[in-house]
Design an enzyme around this catalytic site. Sequence first.
Site, short mmCIF file in Angstrom:
data_model
loop_
_atom_site.label_atom_id
_atom_site.label_comp_id
_atom_site.label_asym_id
_atom_site.label_seq_id
_atom_site.Cartn_x
_atom_site.Cartn_y
_atom_site.Cartn_z
N ASP A 99 -15.23 -8.59 5.79
CA ASP A 99 -13.92 -8.00 6.00
C ASP A 99 -13.94 -7.33 7.37
OD1 ASP A 99 -11.31 -6.83 5.27
OD2 ASP A 99 -11.98 -7.20 3.22
N ASP A 205 -8.20 -7.68 8.07
CA ASP A 205 -7.30 -6.76 7.39
C ASP A 205 -6.06 -6.46 8.23
OD1 ASP A 205 -7.27 -4.89 4.99
OD2 ASP A 205 -6.98 -3.43 6.60
N GLU A 265 -5.04 -11.37 7.19
CA GLU A 265 -4.16 -10.79 6.17
C GLU A 265 -2.90 -10.30 6.86
OE1 GLU A 265 -3.84 -7.29 2.81
OE2 GLU A 265 -4.45 -6.91 4.87
N HIS A 337 -8.03 -7.67 -4.43
CA HIS A 337 -8.30 -6.29 -4.84
C HIS A 337 -7.06 -5.40 -4.73
CE1 HIS A 337 -8.47 -6.38 -0.55
NE2 HIS A 337 -8.43 -5.06 -0.51
N ASP A 338 -5.95 -5.92 -4.21
CA ASP A 338 -4.71 -5.14 -4.08
C ASP A 338 -3.64 -5.56 -5.09
OD1 ASP A 338 -5.73 -3.79 -1.82
OD2 ASP A 338 -4.88 -5.27 -0.44
O1 TEU Z 1 -3.91 -4.12 2.56
C1 TEU Z 1 -2.73 -4.18 3.28
C2 TEU Z 1 -1.42 -4.05 2.58
O2 TEU Z 1 -0.44 -4.03 3.26
C3 TEU Z 1 -1.22 -3.92 1.14
O3 TEU Z 1 -1.49 -5.01 0.39
C4 TEU Z 1 -1.74 -2.61 0.66
O4 TEU Z 1 -2.83 -2.81 -0.18
C5 TEU Z 1 -0.74 -1.83 -0.11
O5 TEU Z 1 -0.60 -2.37 -1.37
C6 TEU Z 1 0.57 -1.67 0.58
O6 TEU Z 1 1.53 -1.15 -0.30
C7 TEU Z 1 -5.11 -4.05 3.26
C8 TEU Z 1 -6.26 -3.98 2.29
O7 TEU Z 1 -6.33 -5.18 1.57
C9 TEU Z 1 -6.10 -2.77 1.43
O8 TEU Z 1 -7.05 -2.70 0.40
C10 TEU Z 1 -6.18 -1.56 2.32
O9 TEU Z 1 -5.90 -0.41 1.58
C11 TEU Z 1 -5.20 -1.64 3.49
O10 TEU Z 1 -5.18 -2.92 4.12
C12 TEU Z 1 -5.60 -0.66 4.56
O11 TEU Z 1 -6.79 -1.06 5.18
#
Ligand code: TEU
Length: 565
Positions: A99, A205, A265, A337-338
């Site tokens: 990552d 990310d 991403e 994971h989100d």
């Molecule tokens: O996530 C970015 C993101 O915009 C979203 O999916 C976020 O998790 C959130 O739900 C917005 O409402 C990435 C990573 O995958 C996430 O785990 C991190 O928290 C985020 O970036 C910050 O680095």
Amino acid sequence: MTEAPWFRDAVVYQIYPRSFQDSNGDGIGDVRGIIDRLDYLHTLGIDVLWLSPIYTSPQDDNGYDIADYQDIDPTFGTLADVDELIAQAHARGIRIVMDLVVNHTSDEHPWFVESRSSTDNPKRDWYWWRSPGESADGSPTAPNNWESFFSGPAWELDEVSGEYYLHLFSRKQPDLNWENPEVREAVYSMMRWWLDRGVDGFRMDVINMISKVTSLPDGEPIPGSPGLGDGTPHFLNGPRIHEFLQEMHASVFEGRAEKLLTVGEMPGVTVDDAVLYTDPARHEVDMVFQFEHVGLDHGDHKWDRRTLDLRELKTSLGRWQEGLAETGWNSLYWNNHDQPRAVSRFGSDAPEHRVASAKLLGTVLHLHRGTPYVYQGEELGMTNVPFASSEDFLDIESVNYYRMAVESGSDAASVLDNLRIGSRDNARSPMQWDSTGHGGFTTGTPWFRANPNYVEINAEAEVADDDSVFHHYRRVIELRHTEPAVGHGDFQMLAADHPTLYAFTRSHEGVELLVVANFSGDELALDVLDDLDGWAGSTLLLGNVGEPSSVTAPLRAWEARVLRR
Ligand code: TEU
Ligand code: CA
């Protein structure tokens, strides 16, 4: 024609190290735990492992807040452990993708510590510092009205200098200033260091947030949010983003002989943007993670959930298939994971449908054109977590949302319901390995309580059962490796207006595959398909609920078939 890129035939598996496997009983997953499970992953048949961040970090956002890009957090292990992981993975033909979190650092990163130390520090300009505005009563106000993704303003007043710094995520995640060429070179040199160490690429990310409109204009006011606005038009796919990614490619990836993988991403990315980002001739990234299909069950905002309409899902995914058919490449995912668990969200986690619908989801996703991603536990049909109270949530986004919403007068019970459905914590409960305590994740006290259903849903039981979700995923992955139409075929959506049937063909060099999937618990006749008779003599490559009476027979509850002719 140049040779098709290797990743068209590859499947990526995402590990969230905190929750994967604890090896030393401290209750937190670690790198040695991953090494211990490589044989399991090899049995599943995946080609690439993507690890969520394991670098030195105060863990404000579970490692997405990095304090040292070139060391491993002691919680997860050591650099020597990572070297061993790389070697052991490579020995099994598995690539390792790290990552890359470079839109922001931790506020404890030495770069930020220096930057904040004084207004004339050489690293001051590595972050977004601005002097305050002034309100009517003379108190300082933020430089603009942007809202943070984790609730509240995206600006934090720093007592040392009286200036504000920008943080699109938590206040412990200050945004790097990519306008500064020293920042960019520092990032590229760190990336080269990891590639030289043997890693095979990066998942980047929120990489489409690194270029901001430098005047930092106010965003449109957000209804119901006092004083805050939506800054996204000023930093998603910003003015210099393509330039930055091309520069990164030239400085880091150009001329390397290894088969690498880069995936950006990109919240808010459109199909048209993605064609530019992934056109091989432009040398930016191999593929992007888009967010449209995981936003279809959101209302006005992410916490306000509505029922998903399968027609909208097909329209969206179909548009991505079409848009990237000629140029560029798709990534395919239901989970990470989100996101809440796929089977609870797009399938059915009711006991009578969980196994079939989990298999159906794997079949449908992996048969699309694009590189599929499996998130740990998805291959077991792991479900959302039965959260009892607001205290069970640990994720910073969920915790902040709950506090803000309740403080501003929302009904606590309905806020809790929204969290149960939408929280990222649904994905973060420990991997369910066996039926012993905490699902075999740890011998100690787990940092996050295991989902009590580990007693039935676990890897050991599924590996032993040829009819399990695990073995279905293994077969779907194998199909990509053995049937060229899966990786390379053209995609054609069928019966797009049907409310419960997901049907499409893939065609490649005279071979045609038909995928039919019943997104419901009711029997579904296939005569809505124009050419059904033409498939009567075809071969069933894969099914999920036992032999059908014929390949074109009505689909049973949550049945999916892959036919070949
Ligand atoms: O996530 C970015 C993101 O915009 C979203 O999916 C976020 O998790 C959130 O739900 C917005 O409402 C990435 C990573 O995958 C996430 O785990 C991190 O928290 C985020 O970036 C910050 O680095
Ligand atoms: Ca541990």
